[in-house]
Design an enzyme around this catalytic site. Structure first.
Site, PDB file in Angstrom:
ATOM      1  N   ASP A 188     101.901 -47.420  53.597  1.00 12.44           N
ATOM      2  CA  ASP A 188     100.566 -46.498  54.532  1.00 12.44           C
ATOM      3  C   ASP A 188      99.952 -47.768  55.195  1.00 12.44           C
ATOM      4  OD1 ASP A 188      99.065 -45.182  54.513  1.00 12.44           O
ATOM      5  OD2 ASP A 188      98.812 -45.141  52.225  1.00 12.44           O
ATOM      6  N   ASN A 208     102.791 -33.435  49.356  1.00  8.33           N
ATOM      7  CA  ASN A 208     103.196 -34.601  48.519  1.00  8.33           C
ATOM      8  C   ASN A 208     101.918 -33.657  47.157  1.00  8.33           C
ATOM      9  OD1 ASN A 208     104.078 -35.555  50.587  1.00  8.33           O
ATOM     10  ND2 ASN A 208     102.974 -37.804  50.378  1.00  8.33           N
ATOM     11  N   HIS A 263      93.417 -37.344  48.100  1.00  9.03           N
ATOM     12  CA  HIS A 263      94.065 -37.181  46.401  1.00  9.03           C
ATOM     13  C   HIS A 263      93.161 -37.005  45.313  1.00  9.03           C
ATOM     14  CE1 HIS A 263      95.992 -40.529  49.611  1.00  9.03           C
ATOM     15  NE2 HIS A 263      97.261 -39.817  49.193  1.00  9.03           N
ATOM     16  N   THR A 316      97.142 -31.303  45.231  1.00 10.06           N
ATOM     17  CA  THR A 316      96.604 -30.519  44.592  1.00 10.06           C
ATOM     18  C   THR A 316      95.248 -30.369  45.083  1.00 10.06           C
ATOM     19  OG1 THR A 316      98.136 -32.572  42.983  1.00 10.06           O
ATOM     20  CG2 THR A 316      95.397 -31.332  42.354  1.00 10.06           C
ATOM     21  N   GLU A 325     101.305 -42.199  59.022  1.00  6.62           N
ATOM     22  CA  GLU A 325     100.043 -41.618  58.479  1.00  6.62           C
ATOM     23  C   GLU A 325      98.938 -42.703  59.102  1.00  6.62           C
ATOM     24  OE1 GLU A 325      99.079 -41.457  54.465  1.00  6.62           O
ATOM     25  OE2 GLU A 325      97.085 -40.567  54.523  1.00  6.62           O
ATOM     26  N   ASP A 383     106.818 -43.307  48.699  1.00  3.08           N
ATOM     27  CA  ASP A 383     105.936 -42.391  49.663  1.00  3.08           C
ATOM     28  C   ASP A 383     104.991 -44.091  49.109  1.00  3.08           C
ATOM     29  OD1 ASP A 383     103.239 -40.770  49.001  1.00  3.08           O
ATOM     30  OD2 ASP A 383     103.321 -39.926  47.378  1.00  3.08           O
TER      31      ASP A 383
HETATM   32  P1  13P Z   1      97.640 -35.579  44.915  1.00  4.15           P
HETATM   33  O1  13P Z   1      97.191 -36.505  43.323  1.00  4.15           O
HETATM   34  O2  13P Z   1      96.141 -34.473  45.175  1.00  4.15           O
HETATM   35  O3  13P Z   1      98.244 -34.106  44.692  1.00  4.15           O
HETATM   36  O4  13P Z   1      98.435 -35.891  46.133  1.00  4.15           O
HETATM   37  C1  13P Z   1      99.255 -36.443  45.855  1.00  4.15           C
HETATM   38  C2  13P Z   1      99.967 -37.005  47.717  1.00  4.15           C
HETATM   39  O5  13P Z   1      99.368 -37.540  48.273  1.00  4.15           O
HETATM   40  C3  13P Z   1     100.917 -38.220  46.782  1.00  4.15           C
HETATM   41  O6  13P Z   1     101.249 -39.064  47.707  1.00  4.15           O
END
Ligand code: 13P
Length: 390
Positions: free
Chosen positions: A104, A231, A181, A212, A134, A82
């Site tokens: 990224d 994610n 994020h 999140t 992305e 990631d």
């Molecule tokens: P969050 O930490 O907001 O859940 O996002 C995680 C993310 O996008 C990892 O690539």
């Protein structure tokens, strides 16, 4: 065995209307919690390792555990790099066992993002590994308060998305439609119309970063409009931290006491999302739709002529270094027969990430040079075999 092809996994999710949780793990507790949730829910899952977190753990050691967890699972699992920061990061990730990668380039101007992503696609596809690109910028940092990193959100347009996919050949596209994020105050406003337009234009699995903190109906709207991978990290991190605070409040002092039950907290949060995102209960159907992820071993046993044993071992050391750096090579071993009267004296065992690597390895200039100059002229007496494993 249920390490599976991530392209097949996300195609199944996209086609049948659910999203797979791509949970970022930062410790064994996270790995255990994520996998326990996936097994209990019979959910396909993506074990995700973000390069920004590598200062918190040793990526090489974490990958050994992650691959072991995926291999022993009964539900379909993929392992993903990631927010990789360079082409070399993607090569290293594939070497360590990732079977999906993202580098990224979303902070770069369009043309530079295309150039950087295309390079990754060429390398990764040569290893059989699918790539997430992305386009559009999702600000913030996983696990931190969003207001501490107030970058400018830049939304993906359907036109640019179509051009980006055509020019790079990515397999999945992460889009920016309003998520951030990290930890937010309140829920963000999402541009679902924009997402719908991108989905209509591309018809490929879309990815949401910054998973999140959305409302349940927002997740449902994302999935209804092509999102097949979400994610997710900050909420897992907060659940783990809450478990530690509870232990501390109850008087725990040592490390094991403080971290007691962290994996259970992570598991509970993953189970909530597996249910909400519809991946719960999909393991068997998904598994049936996925090619298993199989690696290949290339075994050569040989004798040398015209050089002595010391020279043969020196060349083997050089081969280990040069050939081990070729993309898609996971492991390279060289050995000498224990018995002096063995029919063959030396052996190479080379592990490739996938069958696709075999041909590219053979024609790679570093392999051609080493084989033609250092190996074949002295190792005419040899036999070799390529076989699938895993
Ligand atoms: P969050 O930490 O907001 O859940 O996002 C995680 C993310 O996008 C990892 O690539």
């Amino acid at each position: 065995m249920p390490l599976v092809n991530m392209k097949d996994m996300l195609a199944h999710a996209h086609r049948t209307g659910y999203a797979v949780g791509a949970y970022d793990l930062v410790s064994l507790h996270f790995l255990e919690g994520i996998m326990e949730a996936a097994e209990c829910d019979r959910a396909p899952v993506i074990l995700s390792l973000a390069e920004s977190h590598f200062r918190h753990f040793d990526f090489t050691l974490a990958m050994a555990a992650t691959v072991a967890a995926a291999r022993r699972a009964s539900v379909p699992v993929a392992i993903h790099l990631d927010h990789g920061e360079s082409l070399q990061s993607a090569i290293d990730a594939i070497r360590l066992g990732c079977n999906g990668v993202m580098v990224d380039g979303s902070h770069l101007p369009f043309a530079e993002n295309v150039a950087c992503t295309r390079e990754v696609v060429e390398m990764a596809h040569g290893c059989g590994v699918p790539v997430e690109g992305e386009l559009g910028y999702v600000p913030g940092v996983e696990g931190e308060d969003a207001k501490l990193h107030p970058g400018e959100l830049s939304m993906t347009t359907p036109e640019e998305a179509a051009a980006f996919v055509a020019q790079t050949g990515v397999d999945f596209l992460a889009v920016s439609i309003g998520t951030v994020h990290g930890r937010m105050q309140g829920t963000p406003r999402l541009d679902i119309e924009r997402l719908a337009a991108i989905n209509a234009r591309l018809d490929m699995p879309l990815v949401i970063h910054g998973g999140t903190g959305l409302a349940d109906e927002q997740y449902r709207a994302l999935i209804a409009n092509g999102v097949a991978k979400i994610n997710y990290f900050t909420a897992l991190s907060d659940a783990a931290a809450e478990a530690i605070r509870r232990n501390a409040a109850q008087g725990a002092k040592g490390y094991t006491g403080l971290t007691e039950g962290v994996h259970v907290a992570v598991e509970a949060e993953c189970r909530r999302m597996n249910a909400l995102w519809g991946s719960a209960g999909k393991a068997d159907a998904c598994l049936a739709a996925c090619r298993p992820w199989r690696e290949v071993e290339h075994l050569i046993i040989y004798n040398v002529a015209g050089i002595d044993e010391a020279e043969a071992l020196e060349r083997a050391e050089e081969g280990r270094r040069v050939l081990g750096a070729i993309p898609g090579v996971r492991r390279i071993e060289h050995g000498v027969a224990l018995r002096p009267d063995a029919r063959y004296r030396f052996a190479w065992l080379i592990r490739f990430a996938a069958p696709e690597v075999v041909g590219n390895y053979r024609t790679h200039p570093d392999h051609v040079r080493f084989a033609d100059e250092k190996f074949r002229p002295v190792a005419a007496d040899r036999i070799s075999i390529d076989y699938e494993v895993g």
